[in-house]
Design a protein around this motif. Structure first.
Motif, PDB file in Angstrom:
ATOM      1  N   GLY A 140       0.800  -1.217   0.000  1.00  0.00           N
ATOM      2  CA  GLY A 140       0.000   0.000   0.000  1.00  0.00           C
ATOM      3  C   GLY A 140       0.828   1.259   0.000  1.00  0.00           C
ATOM      4  N   LEU A 141       1.980   1.215   0.670  1.00  0.00           N
ATOM      5  CA  LEU A 141       2.850   2.383   0.790  1.00  0.00           C
ATOM      6  C   LEU A 141       3.711   2.602  -0.442  1.00  0.00           C
ATOM      7  CD1 LEU A 141       4.429   4.598   2.381  1.00  0.00           C
ATOM      8  CD2 LEU A 141       5.829   2.739   3.328  1.00  0.00           C
TER       9      LEU A 141
ATOM     10  N   GLY B  49       2.280   2.772  -4.112  1.00  0.00           N
ATOM     11  CA  GLY B  49       2.599   4.175  -3.867  1.00  0.00           C
ATOM     12  C   GLY B  49       3.295   4.856  -5.027  1.00  0.00           C
ATOM     13  N   VAL B  50       4.022   4.089  -5.821  1.00  0.00           N
ATOM     14  CA  VAL B  50       4.664   4.660  -7.009  1.00  0.00           C
ATOM     15  C   VAL B  50       3.614   5.325  -7.902  1.00  0.00           C
ATOM     16  CG1 VAL B  50       5.971   4.114  -9.088  1.00  0.00           C
ATOM     17  CG2 VAL B  50       6.550   3.002  -6.934  1.00  0.00           C
ATOM     18  N   ALA B  51       2.450   4.697  -8.033  1.00  0.00           N
ATOM     19  CA  ALA B  51       1.390   5.260  -8.876  1.00  0.00           C
ATOM     20  C   ALA B  51       0.843   6.549  -8.280  1.00  0.00           C
ATOM     21  CB  ALA B  51       0.266   4.242  -9.055  1.00  0.00           C
ATOM     22  N   TYR B  52       0.766   6.630  -6.944  1.00  0.00           N
ATOM     23  CA  TYR B  52       0.289   7.874  -6.323  1.00  0.00           C
ATOM     24  C   TYR B  52       1.244   9.020  -6.677  1.00  0.00           C
ATOM     25  CZ  TYR B  52      -1.153   4.139  -2.984  1.00  0.00           C
ATOM     26  OH  TYR B  52      -1.563   2.978  -2.398  1.00  0.00           O
ATOM     27  N   VAL B  53       2.536   8.718  -6.630  1.00  0.00           N
ATOM     28  CA  VAL B  53       3.538   9.746  -6.927  1.00  0.00           C
ATOM     29  C   VAL B  53       3.454  10.174  -8.391  1.00  0.00           C
ATOM     30  CG1 VAL B  53       6.013  10.262  -6.985  1.00  0.00           C
ATOM     31  CG2 VAL B  53       5.062   8.949  -5.078  1.00  0.00           C
ATOM     32  N   TYR B  54       3.234   9.221  -9.287  1.00  0.00           N
ATOM     33  CA  TYR B  54       3.088   9.569 -10.701  1.00  0.00           C
ATOM     34  C   TYR B  54       1.875  10.476 -10.904  1.00  0.00           C
ATOM     35  CZ  TYR B  54       6.494   5.906 -11.800  1.00  0.00           C
ATOM     36  OH  TYR B  54       7.629   5.136 -11.881  1.00  0.00           O
TER      37      TYR B  54
ATOM     38  N   GLU C  43      -4.562  21.451   1.787  1.00  0.00           N
ATOM     39  CA  GLU C  43      -5.257  21.031   3.003  1.00  0.00           C
ATOM     40  C   GLU C  43      -6.772  21.114   2.816  1.00  0.00           C
ATOM     41  OE1 GLU C  43      -4.078  19.536   5.422  1.00  0.00           O
ATOM     42  OE2 GLU C  43      -1.973  20.083   5.679  1.00  0.00           O
ATOM     43  N   LYS C  44      -7.252  22.153   2.130  1.00  0.00           N
ATOM     44  CA  LYS C  44      -8.690  22.253   1.869  1.00  0.00           C
ATOM     45  C   LYS C  44      -9.165  21.106   0.989  1.00  0.00           C
ATOM     46  CE  LYS C  44      -8.949  26.616   0.436  1.00  0.00           C
ATOM     47  NZ  LYS C  44      -9.593  27.888   0.007  1.00  0.00           N
ATOM     48  N   GLY C  45      -8.281  20.619   0.120  1.00  0.00           N
ATOM     49  CA  GLY C  45      -8.622  19.479  -0.721  1.00  0.00           C
ATOM     50  C   GLY C  45      -8.411  18.134  -0.048  1.00  0.00           C
ATOM     51  N   ALA C  46      -8.016  18.157   1.227  1.00  0.00           N
ATOM     52  CA  ALA C  46      -7.829  16.938   2.031  1.00  0.00           C
ATOM     53  C   ALA C  46      -6.782  16.000   1.439  1.00  0.00           C
ATOM     54  CB  ALA C  46      -9.159  16.204   2.219  1.00  0.00           C
ATOM     55  N   LEU C  47      -5.701  16.587   0.914  1.00  0.00           N
ATOM     56  CA  LEU C  47      -4.652  15.754   0.314  1.00  0.00           C
ATOM     57  C   LEU C  47      -4.113  14.737   1.308  1.00  0.00           C
ATOM     58  CD1 LEU C  47      -2.637  15.155  -2.018  1.00  0.00           C
ATOM     59  CD2 LEU C  47      -1.098  16.805  -0.947  1.00  0.00           C
ATOM     60  N   ARG C  48      -3.808  15.180   2.508  1.00  0.00           N
ATOM     61  CA  ARG C  48      -3.203  14.294   3.516  1.00  0.00           C
ATOM     62  C   ARG C  48      -4.117  13.103   3.812  1.00  0.00           C
ATOM     63  NH1 ARG C  48       0.251  16.228   7.780  1.00  0.00           N
ATOM     64  NH2 ARG C  48      -0.415  18.296   7.119  1.00  0.00           N
ATOM     65  N   ALA C  49      -5.386  13.374   4.095  1.00  0.00           N
ATOM     66  CA  ALA C  49      -6.326  12.298   4.421  1.00  0.00           C
ATOM     67  C   ALA C  49      -6.569  11.386   3.228  1.00  0.00           C
ATOM     68  CB  ALA C  49      -7.651  12.892   4.906  1.00  0.00           C
TER      69      ALA C  49
ATOM     70  N   MET D 141      -3.597   9.044   2.859  1.00  0.00           N
ATOM     71  CA  MET D 141      -3.660   8.024   3.916  1.00  0.00           C
ATOM     72  C   MET D 141      -4.734   6.988   3.603  1.00  0.00           C
ATOM     73  SD  MET D 141      -3.186  10.437   7.312  1.00  0.00           S
ATOM     74  CE  MET D 141      -3.396   9.073   8.471  1.00  0.00           C
ATOM     75  N   ASN D 142      -5.883   7.449   3.102  1.00  0.00           N
ATOM     76  CA  ASN D 142      -6.953   6.521   2.720  1.00  0.00           C
ATOM     77  C   ASN D 142      -6.527   5.614   1.576  1.00  0.00           C
ATOM     78  OD1 ASN D 142      -8.696   7.580   4.629  1.00  0.00           O
ATOM     79  ND2 ASN D 142      -9.731   8.953   3.204  1.00  0.00           N
ATOM     80  N   ALA D 143      -5.730   6.147   0.647  1.00  0.00           N
ATOM     81  CA  ALA D 143      -5.250   5.344  -0.478  1.00  0.00           C
ATOM     82  C   ALA D 143      -4.336   4.228   0.006  1.00  0.00           C
ATOM     83  CB  ALA D 143      -4.516   6.239  -1.475  1.00  0.00           C
ATOM     84  N   VAL D 144      -3.420   4.549   0.917  1.00  0.00           N
ATOM     85  CA  VAL D 144      -2.517   3.530   1.474  1.00  0.00           C
ATOM     86  C   VAL D 144      -3.329   2.462   2.199  1.00  0.00           C
ATOM     87  CG1 VAL D 144      -0.647   3.103   3.111  1.00  0.00           C
ATOM     88  CG2 VAL D 144      -0.588   5.147   1.657  1.00  0.00           C
ATOM     89  N   GLU D 145      -4.325   2.898   2.964  1.00  0.00           N
ATOM     90  CA  GLU D 145      -5.172   1.954   3.687  1.00  0.00           C
ATOM     91  C   GLU D 145      -5.937   1.051   2.733  1.00  0.00           C
ATOM     92  OE1 GLU D 145      -8.691   1.969   7.132  1.00  0.00           O
ATOM     93  OE2 GLU D 145      -8.090   3.844   6.165  1.00  0.00           O
ATOM     94  N   ALA D 146      -6.497   1.628   1.667  1.00  0.00           N
ATOM     95  CA  ALA D 146      -7.280   0.845   0.706  1.00  0.00           C
ATOM     96  C   ALA D 146      -6.420  -0.200   0.003  1.00  0.00           C
ATOM     97  CB  ALA D 146      -7.931   1.778  -0.319  1.00  0.00           C
ATOM     98  N   ALA D 147      -5.220   0.201  -0.419  1.00  0.00           N
ATOM     99  CA  ALA D 147      -4.337  -0.735  -1.111  1.00  0.00           C
ATOM    100  C   ALA D 147      -3.855  -1.837  -0.171  1.00  0.00           C
ATOM    101  CB  ALA D 147      -3.146   0.008  -1.715  1.00  0.00           C
ATOM    102  N   THR D 148      -3.564  -1.461   1.078  1.00  0.00           N
ATOM    103  CA  THR D 148      -3.134  -2.454   2.067  1.00  0.00           C
ATOM    104  C   THR D 148      -4.244  -3.465   2.328  1.00  0.00           C
ATOM    105  OG1 THR D 148      -1.674  -0.841   3.146  1.00  0.00           O
ATOM    106  CG2 THR D 148      -2.290  -2.789   4.424  1.00  0.00           C
ATOM    107  N   ASN D 149      -5.462  -2.976   2.507  1.00  0.00           N
ATOM    108  CA  ASN D 149      -6.593  -3.871   2.762  1.00  0.00           C
ATOM    109  C   ASN D 149      -6.855  -4.784   1.574  1.00  0.00           C
ATOM    110  OD1 ASN D 149      -7.041  -2.894   5.329  1.00  0.00           O
ATOM    111  ND2 ASN D 149      -8.572  -1.391   4.675  1.00  0.00           N
ATOM    112  N   ARG D 150      -6.666  -4.256   0.365  1.00  0.00           N
ATOM    113  CA  ARG D 150      -6.871  -5.098  -0.820  1.00  0.00           C
ATOM    114  C   ARG D 150      -5.809  -6.199  -0.875  1.00  0.00           C
ATOM    115  NH1 ARG D 150      -9.378  -8.427  -3.517  1.00  0.00           N
ATOM    116  NH2 ARG D 150      -8.770  -8.668  -5.718  1.00  0.00           N
ATOM    117  N   ALA D 151      -4.570  -5.848  -0.506  1.00  0.00           N
ATOM    118  CA  ALA D 151      -3.503  -6.859  -0.485  1.00  0.00           C
ATOM    119  C   ALA D 151      -3.844  -7.952   0.540  1.00  0.00           C
ATOM    120  CB  ALA D 151      -2.177  -6.202  -0.151  1.00  0.00           C
TER     121      ALA D 151
END
Length: 256
Positions: free
Chosen positions: A157-158, A162-167, A231-237, A240-250
């Protein structure tokens, strides 16, 4: 992923291509390996007979059949390394002879350019010698750390995903610059270099990301205005949700 790992090893000069024997059911899957100079076969047993270090890189649903096929040929001298997502060390040890030295690894795509991030775990029969061998081999492709097996899905997930998140973030950075009038090719190069430089500073300074982020901000300056929008676009959250989703899928894939 196996192809990317091998490309990284070959570019690093760690292993001669002639020492690598790859097996796949069809020539379609082996063409890229031949282009790299590797030997190929359609026989999985041939790989086991001719190798000491054996990498498994199949789809999860195909792996049990492969293990059943090679099981009679696996000896105490073999080291079996799995790149298969969602298949635990316990499952590998159950489907292989009881003496088998098993390790499980999760690389990521930048291994191709020797800038990967990999984690691995060892089974009950794999000792320090096998772990050191694997780490020394794979460190030529980037960061390589031994971790508890429970971290492997988190790493997926990380870093694996995570490479795709960075792209995606790099694409958004460049598109923002294009919107403001910069040519696309130039914007993409600058975005990539910005990410590379930021990552290099994180690794070389050892500073917390928040500290380095704060160093860029000046009171009333451009950066703090931009960060407010993120921050208004909730980038941080969202990340974090993306890492959680990918981890749970794994984790779910391990149960399928």
């Amino acid at each position: 992923m196996a192809g990317g790992l091998v490309r990284g090893l070959l570019q690093a000069g760690k292993v001669p291509a002639s020492n690598i024997l790859a097996s796949a059911p069809s020539d379609k899957n082996l063409g890229a390996w031949r282009e790299l100079g590797c030997r190929t076969t359609h026989c999985n047993l041939e790989v086991v007979h001719r190798s000491t270090l054996v990498f498994l890189a199949t789809k999860p649903h195909i792996l049990p059949g492969v293990l059943e096929e090679i099981r009679p040929a696996v000896g105490s001298h073999h080291i079996v390394v799995s790149l298969v997502a969602g298949v635990t060390i316990q499952t590998l040890q159950r489907l292989l002879p009881p003496w088998t030295k098993v390790l499980r690894i999760m690389p990521n795509l930048p291994c191709v350019v020797q800038a990967g991030a990999m984690v691995f775990s060892r089974g009950s029969n794999a000792g320090d010698e096998e772990a050191t061998l694997l780490k020394n081999l794979l460190s030529s492709c980037g960061l390589c750390e031994e971790v508890p097996e429970s971290y492997i899905d988190i790493h997926t997930g990380l870093s694996g995903s995570g490479v795709a998140y960075v792209y995606l973030f790099a694409e958004a950075l460049a598109e923002g610059a294009v919107k403001m009038g910069m040519p696309g090719a130039l914007a993409s190069r600058i975005a990539a270099q910005t990410l590379l430089g930021a990552a290099k500073m994180l690794l070389e300074t050892g500073e917390h990301p928040a500290k380095l982020r704060g160093d860029v901000c000046t009171p009333g300056g451009t950066t703090i205005y931009a960060l407010h929008q993120l921050e208004k676009g909730a980038l941080r959250a969202t990340v974090m949700n993306a890492v959680e989703a990918a981890t749970n899928r794994a984790c779910d894939m391990a149960k399928d």
